[in-house]
Design an enzyme around this catalytic site. Structure first.
Site, mmCIF file in Angstrom:
data_model
loop_
_atom_site.group_PDB
_atom_site.id
_atom_site.type_symbol
_atom_site.label_atom_id
_atom_site.label_comp_id
_atom_site.label_asym_id
_atom_site.label_seq_id
_atom_site.Cartn_x
_atom_site.Cartn_y
_atom_site.Cartn_z
ATOM 1 N N PHE A 149 -20.728 5.038 35.033
ATOM 2 C CA PHE A 149 -20.980 3.668 35.489
ATOM 3 C C PHE A 149 -22.229 3.693 36.359
ATOM 4 O O PHE A 149 -22.250 4.325 37.411
ATOM 5 C CB PHE A 149 -19.802 3.110 36.281
ATOM 6 C CG PHE A 149 -19.957 1.632 36.547
ATOM 7 C CD1 PHE A 149 -19.431 0.690 35.662
ATOM 8 C CD2 PHE A 149 -20.644 1.168 37.655
ATOM 9 C CE1 PHE A 149 -19.600 -0.678 35.887
ATOM 10 C CE2 PHE A 149 -20.812 -0.188 37.891
ATOM 11 C CZ PHE A 149 -20.288 -1.116 36.999
ATOM 12 N N ASP A 203 -26.967 9.859 40.490
ATOM 13 C CA ASP A 203 -26.546 8.530 40.933
ATOM 14 C C ASP A 203 -25.438 8.711 41.977
ATOM 15 O O ASP A 203 -24.285 8.957 41.646
ATOM 16 C CB ASP A 203 -26.042 7.715 39.735
ATOM 17 C CG ASP A 203 -25.594 6.315 40.151
ATOM 18 O OD1 ASP A 203 -25.490 6.050 41.363
ATOM 19 O OD2 ASP A 203 -25.337 5.484 39.252
ATOM 20 N N LYS A 241 -24.418 0.789 48.142
ATOM 21 C CA LYS A 241 -23.089 0.651 48.739
ATOM 22 C C LYS A 241 -23.083 0.976 50.243
ATOM 23 O O LYS A 241 -23.579 0.199 51.034
ATOM 24 C CB LYS A 241 -22.083 1.504 47.968
ATOM 25 C CG LYS A 241 -21.819 0.963 46.548
ATOM 26 C CD LYS A 241 -20.634 1.641 45.912
ATOM 27 C CE LYS A 241 -20.449 1.282 44.444
ATOM 28 N NZ LYS A 241 -19.661 0.113 44.190
HETATM 29 C C1 LIG Z 1 -22.243 5.285 40.558
HETATM 30 C C2 LIG Z 1 -22.607 3.838 40.562
HETATM 31 N N1 LIG Z 1 -23.868 3.493 40.230
HETATM 32 C C3 LIG Z 1 -24.262 2.202 40.238
HETATM 33 C C4 LIG Z 1 -23.387 1.195 40.571
HETATM 34 C C5 LIG Z 1 -23.843 -0.229 40.559
HETATM 35 O O1 LIG Z 1 -23.958 -0.707 41.845
HETATM 36 P P1 LIG Z 1 -24.094 -2.295 42.099
HETATM 37 O O2 LIG Z 1 -22.779 -2.911 41.775
HETATM 38 O O3 LIG Z 1 -24.466 -2.382 43.559
HETATM 39 O O4 LIG Z 1 -25.194 -2.784 41.212
HETATM 40 C C6 LIG Z 1 -22.064 1.513 40.927
HETATM 41 C C7 LIG Z 1 -21.091 0.464 41.285
HETATM 42 O O5 LIG Z 1 -19.911 0.644 41.330
HETATM 43 C C8 LIG Z 1 -21.670 2.873 40.918
HETATM 44 O O6 LIG Z 1 -20.422 3.234 41.233
#
Ligand SMILES: Cc1ncc(COP(=O)(O)O)c(C=O)c1O
Length: 424
Positions: A142, A227, A256
């Site tokens: 994700f 990520d 986050k």
């Molecule tokens: C690992 C990871 N990358 C990217 C995102 C996307 O973040 P956002 O919802 O702030 O766009 C998330 C969201 O849960 C995530 O867990």
């Protein structure tokens, strides 16, 4: 169901998302949140809930941490947004601190407003640095829901309605180094992975996975994008989860908890060789709100709090007790619980079916504990409290988990009968 909650669901239905309103009604979930402190959310009627979701991983420092709120107030009254013409100290100070606390020679920062935007930026940086067009990502991943981030994510449910996505994304099973090595060649701009998959169901890869990716990327000259939008800022018992593997990625995505639960902010931190995009054209990639003084000042304070209060160590210590304690309870219900796994205070409980996961969530909610399933795997609920949570609160979670499982065990057979099965 409170009258105020019903009214809000009706209004949400009229002007925001009718489908979501149906979900709230179906779940009977109409409590209205009013405020939060530390690991506690308080609803409009004054009822307190222990938040084991951390707002999807945002609240590592707890709700309304006094130092972070004070920094926000101070900056708000001085200058919240920028003319963007003159120099601003706040984003530079934040980038300096990130360069200091991130591993290896991660040096440069670019600031954005969300996790998906951090991923978008990293994908573009990788293309510009390598001149290549292919990305390799993993199933179950994700990375966000904008088109680029969605293209490297790994769940058809969210992707299929929006195809064609970015061309030239190759997906391999997460945690399988041989599968990744088999598709890596000189056409690949970057490999993007989460050090631990969050929304994929809190999936911890084998110990040699991240070091292996690092070596494989170096062999073909591809960049390694980590990520850490969810694993970062102390969550896994390290400030950044890659540190546990002793690995320095070329690009590190954060969001986050970088905002301390007070502001939205994301960042990409990169090594010099990954930063070529800005050499020739410093405005090739921009964001109006990215690195605004308010968000940058608050993020700096959030990072300082995380470091100075030793929240990563706290996550490691508390997690070292909490995870085995939950696993011990889970082992008593083998027909319901398939696995308990994670690292630090990033814990996932995998159930045999999504129906059981939903039932346990409901039982925990009735005991004033908030948990939520992972977006790419409805059989897994995440247990991710703020890192400031008290041990006594976690003891209560373990006791309530036992009670919830025992309640669900009584009618699990009925639940499973009508279940469509897992698709995560
Ligand atoms: C690992 C990871 N990358 C990217 C995102 C996307 O973040 P956002 O919802 O702030 O766009 C998330 C969201 O849960 C995530 O867990």
């Amino acid at each position: 169901m409170s009258g105020r909650g019903e009214d809000l669901v009706a209004r949400l239905e009229r002007v925001m998302n009718p489908g979501l309103a149906r979900v709230y009604r179906f779940m009977g979930l109409t409590q209205v949140e009013a405020t939060g402190r530390g690991a506690t959310v308080i609803d409009a009627e004054g009822v307190e809930y222990l938040d084991c979701t951390s707002g999807y991983g945002v609240m590592n420092q707890g709700y309304l941490h006094p130092r972070i709120v004070a920094a926000a107030r101070e900056q708000l009254e001085r200058m919240a947004m920028s003319s963007r013409v003159m120099l601003q100290e706040a984003p530079i100070a934040l980038a300096e601190y990130l360069a200091q606390i991130t591993p290896g020679d991660l040096t440069y920062s670019f600031f954005v407003n969300s996790g998906a935007e951090a991923v978008e930026t990293a994908l573009k940086l990788a293309r510009a640095a390598t001149g290549r067009v292919r990305w390799v990502s993993t199933t179950g991943a994700f990375h966000g829901k904008t088109l680029g981030a969605l293209s490297v994510s790994g769940r058809p449910l969210y992707q299929d309605p929006f195809r064609p996505l970015l061309a030239d994304v190759v997906q391999v099973p997460y945690g399988n180094l041989a599968a990744l090595e088999a598709v890596l060649d000189e056409r690949v701009a970057a490999v993007i992975v989460e050090p631990i998959q969050g929304e994929g169901g809190v999936v911890v890869p084998p110990d040699d996975y991240l070091p292996g990716i690092r070596r494989a990327c170096d062999r073909v000259g591809a960049l390694f994008i980590a990520d850490e939008v969810q694993t970062g800022i102390g969550r896994t018992g390290y400030l950044f989860a890659v540190e546990a593997a002793g690995v320095v990625p070329d690009l590190l995505c954060l969001a986050k908890a970088l905002g301390g639960g007070v502001v939205p902010i994301g960042a990409v931190v990169g090594r010099p060789q990954a930063w070529r995009m800005f050499d020739e054209h410093p405005l090739l990639h921009t964001s109006t709100f990215g690195g605004n003084p308010l968000a940058a000042r608050v993020a700096l304070e959030a990072l300082r709090v995380t470091v100075e209060e030793g929240l990563a160590e706290r996550a490691r210590q508390l997690g070292g007790w909490f995870l085995p304690a939950l696993a011990q309870v889970g082992a008593r219900y083998p027909d319901l619980v398939a696995a308990v796994r994670g690292r630090g205070l990033m814990v996932g409980v995998e159930f045999r079916t999504p129906g059981v996961a939903a039932a346990v969530m409901t039982e925990l909610f009735a005991r004033r504990i908030l948990v939520v399933y992972t977006l790419n795997n409805e059989r897994v609920i995440r247990v991710m409290p703020p890192l400031v949570v008290a041990k006594a609160d976690l003891e209560r979670v373990v006791a309530c988990f036992d009670e919830a499982l025992s309640a669900v065990a009584a009618w699990a057979a009925d639940l499973e009968e009508g279940d469509p099965g897992a698709d995560g």
